[in-house]
Design an enzyme around this catalytic site. Sequence first.
Site, mmCIF file in Angstrom:
data_model
loop_
_atom_site.group_PDB
_atom_site.id
_atom_site.type_symbol
_atom_site.label_atom_id
_atom_site.label_comp_id
_atom_site.label_asym_id
_atom_site.label_seq_id
_atom_site.Cartn_x
_atom_site.Cartn_y
_atom_site.Cartn_z
ATOM 1 N N PRO A 67 62.471 -34.919 68.535
ATOM 2 C CA PRO A 67 61.294 -35.409 67.265
ATOM 3 C C PRO A 67 61.401 -34.437 66.877
ATOM 4 O O PRO A 67 61.732 -33.413 66.490
ATOM 5 C CB PRO A 67 60.162 -34.569 68.849
ATOM 6 C CG PRO A 67 60.377 -35.088 70.097
ATOM 7 C CD PRO A 67 61.983 -34.727 69.671
ATOM 8 N N GLY A 68 60.738 -34.609 65.614
ATOM 9 C CA GLY A 68 60.993 -34.230 64.522
ATOM 10 C C GLY A 68 62.224 -33.659 63.405
ATOM 11 O O GLY A 68 62.170 -33.074 63.030
ATOM 12 N N THR A 69 62.946 -34.697 63.943
ATOM 13 C CA THR A 69 64.662 -34.353 63.189
ATOM 14 C C THR A 69 63.967 -35.692 62.291
ATOM 15 O O THR A 69 65.634 -35.632 61.165
ATOM 16 C CB THR A 69 65.801 -34.486 64.498
ATOM 17 O OG1 THR A 69 64.617 -36.167 64.698
ATOM 18 C CG2 THR A 69 65.717 -33.549 65.094
ATOM 19 N N THR A 76 61.709 -41.203 61.276
ATOM 20 C CA THR A 76 61.291 -42.123 60.487
ATOM 21 C C THR A 76 61.033 -41.907 58.857
ATOM 22 O O THR A 76 61.340 -42.919 58.616
ATOM 23 C CB THR A 76 59.801 -41.576 60.616
ATOM 24 O OG1 THR A 76 59.747 -42.103 62.684
ATOM 25 C CG2 THR A 76 58.397 -42.640 60.280
ATOM 26 N N GLY A 96 67.234 -39.340 68.941
ATOM 27 C CA GLY A 96 68.196 -37.965 68.783
ATOM 28 C C GLY A 96 66.227 -37.379 69.354
ATOM 29 O O GLY A 96 65.004 -38.034 69.099
ATOM 30 N N SER A 144 74.146 -30.530 85.400
ATOM 31 C CA SER A 144 75.390 -29.971 84.546
ATOM 32 C C SER A 144 74.517 -28.316 84.972
ATOM 33 O O SER A 144 75.771 -27.616 84.603
ATOM 34 C CB SER A 144 75.054 -29.765 83.015
ATOM 35 O OG SER A 144 73.216 -29.317 83.169
ATOM 36 N N LYS A 165 73.076 -26.606 74.382
ATOM 37 C CA LYS A 165 73.337 -25.806 74.755
ATOM 38 C C LYS A 165 73.936 -24.502 73.965
ATOM 39 O O LYS A 165 72.967 -23.677 74.724
ATOM 40 C CB LYS A 165 73.744 -26.004 75.642
ATOM 41 C CG LYS A 165 72.913 -27.098 77.040
ATOM 42 C CD LYS A 165 74.094 -27.568 78.072
ATOM 43 C CE LYS A 165 73.500 -28.581 78.693
ATOM 44 N NZ LYS A 165 74.030 -29.321 79.814
#
EC number: 3.4.21.53
Length: 1180
Positions: A669-671, A674, A667, A1032, A1075
């Site tokens: 970053p920041g989700t 870790t 996913g 896309s 999106k």
Amino acid sequence: MARYKNPKSPAKLKQQIVLPTCKLDSNLVLLPGIIYNVTFSRFKAAALLYRYKDLVSQVSIINNLLNEYEFNPSKDSDSVEEDDMVTSPITISKVAVEGIEQFFKYEAAFKNSQGLVSEKDIAEVAPSNEFDWLTLAIKPNLEKIKEPSNAQIDPTEHNSVVTIARIVGIVDDTTNIKLTLQAITRGLKIAPKKKTRPNEQLLEVDWSSDIPELRRHFKSLKDSSLDLFKVIDKFIVDYRQALSINSANGNKSNLQITKPGSRYKGANGSSQKPGDLLTLNPLANALYLQLAGSKDFSKAFLSLQKLYGQFASDENLKVDTKSYLRLLDLTCGILPFPNHEKLKLLHKISIDDRGNELINMINQLIKIFDTLDGNNSFVNHWFYNEATNIQKANVVANQLKSIRLLLEGMTNKTRPISNRGNIKSFNNSENGNNNKTNGSGITSRRPKSNEDGGEVYDEEDDDEEDDELRAITNFIKYKLPNITTLSPDSKRLIIKDFKRIRASSQSPGGGGNSDFHVIRNYLEIVMDIPWDKYVTKFKSNKDIDLNFAKKQLDDDHYGLEHVKKRLIQYLVVLKLLGINAEKQISDFRKENQVPSPSSSGSNLATQNSLVPASSIVIANNDETSFAHKQAQNKVKTSIKESNIENQTNQSIQVTKYNKSPIIMLAGPPGTGKTSLAKSIASSLGRNFQRISLGGVKDESEIRGHRRTYVGAMPGLIIQALRKSRSMNPVILLDEIDKVIGGSSGVNKFNGDPSAALLEVLDPEQNTSFIDHYLGFPVDLSQVIFICTANEPHNLTRPLLDRLEMIEVSAYDYNEKLIIGRKYLLPRQVKRNGFPASDRIEEFVNIDDASMKKIIVDYTREAGVRNLERKLGTICRFKAVEYCEGLSGKSFYNPNVEEADLPKYLGIPYSSGDFSSIETTISNNSRVGIVNGLSYNSDGSGSVLVFETIGFDKRVGNPNSSNTGCSLVMTGRLGEVLMESGKIGLTFIKSLIYKNLIQAKEQPDDKYLIEKFNNLELNLHVPMGSISKDGPSAGITMATSFLSVILDKPVPADVAMTGEITLRGLVLPIGGVKEKMMGAHLNGNIRRMIVPRENRKDLIEEFSRSVEEAGDVVDSNLMNELLKDNEEADFKMDKVEKFYLKRYGIQIFYAREFYDVMKILWGEDDLLTKPKSNRILEYHL
């Protein structure tokens, strides 16, 4: 069990308790009020702590030590001698537990008082810390304490008092165990009315401290101590001055001999004193080493001087009995008094006798220093003023001869042969029969037999080897044979290397060769690996608390239900396997009539007669022979039982057959990838280790270096096991997609680290992972590997195939709002110094409108990292205001409103997002302007505008020939995106040439063909500094071209995404949810066109969103939705209504480009030929 001896006087409080006892191996005398670091052998420390195992079961260092030994205590504990209690310990009795509780109560009352304790001061206080239970009575070892005449202490005079102490610290240095003992008070042995255990004693503790004429006693002690301090300070100054003089004189010769009574001139002409012989005095050297040779003593001595200095500087300072009693013991314990003098003071129960004894000891020590000073003055005067050079030389020669004889006696000192023979024979009886034993016949978990094909090293210890080598020896002899995860071949290789290091250490030159140090470092690392050690929160797998694990995951992270569900499934499987394994073991024991482990120990003592006398031949006394027979009997019995236990172990290993999951959290970053891995380790009760793989480009960093290289070390995986101190940790392989190698095409000179990870992350292979440094397989099957990646498709295909990928998608606005309010804001309030409170609104209160503006205008990200950073900024500003409010400068307002955000966070960021609704000077024309949707590299989505302008070449140039349509594309477009634009233009061209569409008010079929052939198109995508790529945007560019050709505007509230083919088919794309969130945050998009094949992705996201909101998804509903989705024209619109309500966007689906035209412009008869119902020959 406490009582008063004198109930008429409240100050005369005495207590009778039973406490566990322990006799020291050294000549140390513990005096109350001092903390001692005492070194125990590992076995004796384990035997001592084993007695408290029921009271300190949560102390990990004690559990690890006890796991090294398996004690078999006798049931008839009252009939066992005290010496046998050391080798066959039993847990302390209930009476001793009550004694510890009672002692703790009186101790707490004594601490809170001024030295006078009465019955009313005793409160119901229980030990709060597990170390509080480690209270025991320390008995001095009278055999080791000698009188000045080298005679032993009379046990009849000095065996009645013990020191009550508490273990307050434990240090494991792999060779010995260092226990930190806090000596608390004295205890007087008394004869018990009821029989107690041999290693427990009934004691009388006197808590009374009523001292008549306290100030007179204290003044005498203070005066004597201060006189002693002056003498000690003078001696240290004289000794250091003598050292400096001799050192200066030693620049020319070893001993400067000057003329009698003369002073000599130095090289610089300065006058210097002759040498001082104080440093040659053995008494002076012994005293100096005790007084100034240790930093610990210097620190304690300075503290003692400060204590006396406080009372000396202030005569009006109140002296209480507690301080006086403490000074008595501290003074004796810190100053260099011999142990037999300290023992005498320990046995002074009367406080008056104790004070008088200490003053006499101080005065005697002062006399020693005075005598030393006089003797030294006499010797210096004779040596430098009266002795001849020959006499001086003889003095020096005698000194050197005495030193040489003393050194020879120290180096050649050996044990008596008779004693060495007894010890060797007894060790052979314990260890020479393929069984690990400790002390007197304490057997290990399984015998050291070579029935499994392994080799057993069984050589006696060498007392002269260093501590490190001794630790390795103990590991090879005692622990290595019992490691179940090592194969016999691996053990044989380790023992072979150990024999090489032993041979090197005993060869000429000792351990000076290079192989010695290389092999020793290797064996130390092998010894440091936590073999067969598994750490978990639950005692066994059948005791796994699923509700607790679920609650732990929910408390740490919001949402992510699909990740939590997978982990709960893993725990359920472990729990069921644990239940099944226990049932199999129970059934096996019933069928084979195998006794339980608790009853097997009692059978060992009943079979001594079965051992033939001729099986052991020892040329020693009968007592040693009997111990040898007993050990041999236990060896044979344990070997017999091991044959049955080998079969039961198969049932026990059932639990290990469940391979730990290897998960990849993919996913943006920041989700929380870790932090989720840390939460997994916490919920399972396992140790956590993080390995950062970003930039790793050498295969040796994963597998380790071969031992032949200088500075070789194991790889990151083995190092993580060593740091975690367990074989089942949770290891996070962070940023696995950043590993340099695989498909990146870099130089493979150092190997491919991603290929090395194939074995680590394969559940079928990691049971025998081979590190290059170790050289033998290591079982990693119980390790939970969790990988994180931002771009999982950057991984090689074989590596990606081994990972169970779980997508951690971007958070939408509602999720960020909940996460920010429930998790991030409380954490930032705590980190920025606000007082701890359950109501953070009292310090920082951010309303929903302000939180939404922070999310939308100040952060544009997929995760919540920048959101937490902004909340931290606000908390720091509020912390400043809060401090000003505390000082009274202003009134503190915890509320943060939307109007306050520019003051704290500055001007909102320019989003860079705009749509075709923005007006232009060209009559607000929207022809050729289409809203596309993009998936950004940070995991977020956004609206991407495509602008197309067309020029007719015939305008101003009537002679222009039909050279065909030209296309120019700008905006830093990638190769795939440019190809999609060309495909879209080619598809539009095919529609025109096949006369499938017609222009409004232009019935001529050739009109569009001539216009297209003379048209010059320029496509531009704004934000030209940002690279853009991907397929896309196919239908977006095709719509933009068609809008220019037909001169037909595109609605500004529509955004679309989808790949187009030459036949006009709309193919599915990725990142639909991101999106959609980008279109939602834009604010101007009300309709969204996505490929029809992407509806199943929206159904899956719908199910996940409902679960994360806390609702239960009806399985029947999901089946109906999936079945309805298989139809060409679906009828159930529950998914579309959900997204319309959540994001305010109506979703439309397109199978082919005709669906896009119909959604944009409706049923326009002028758009298509009346005879043509569809614009394509191929229909889905």
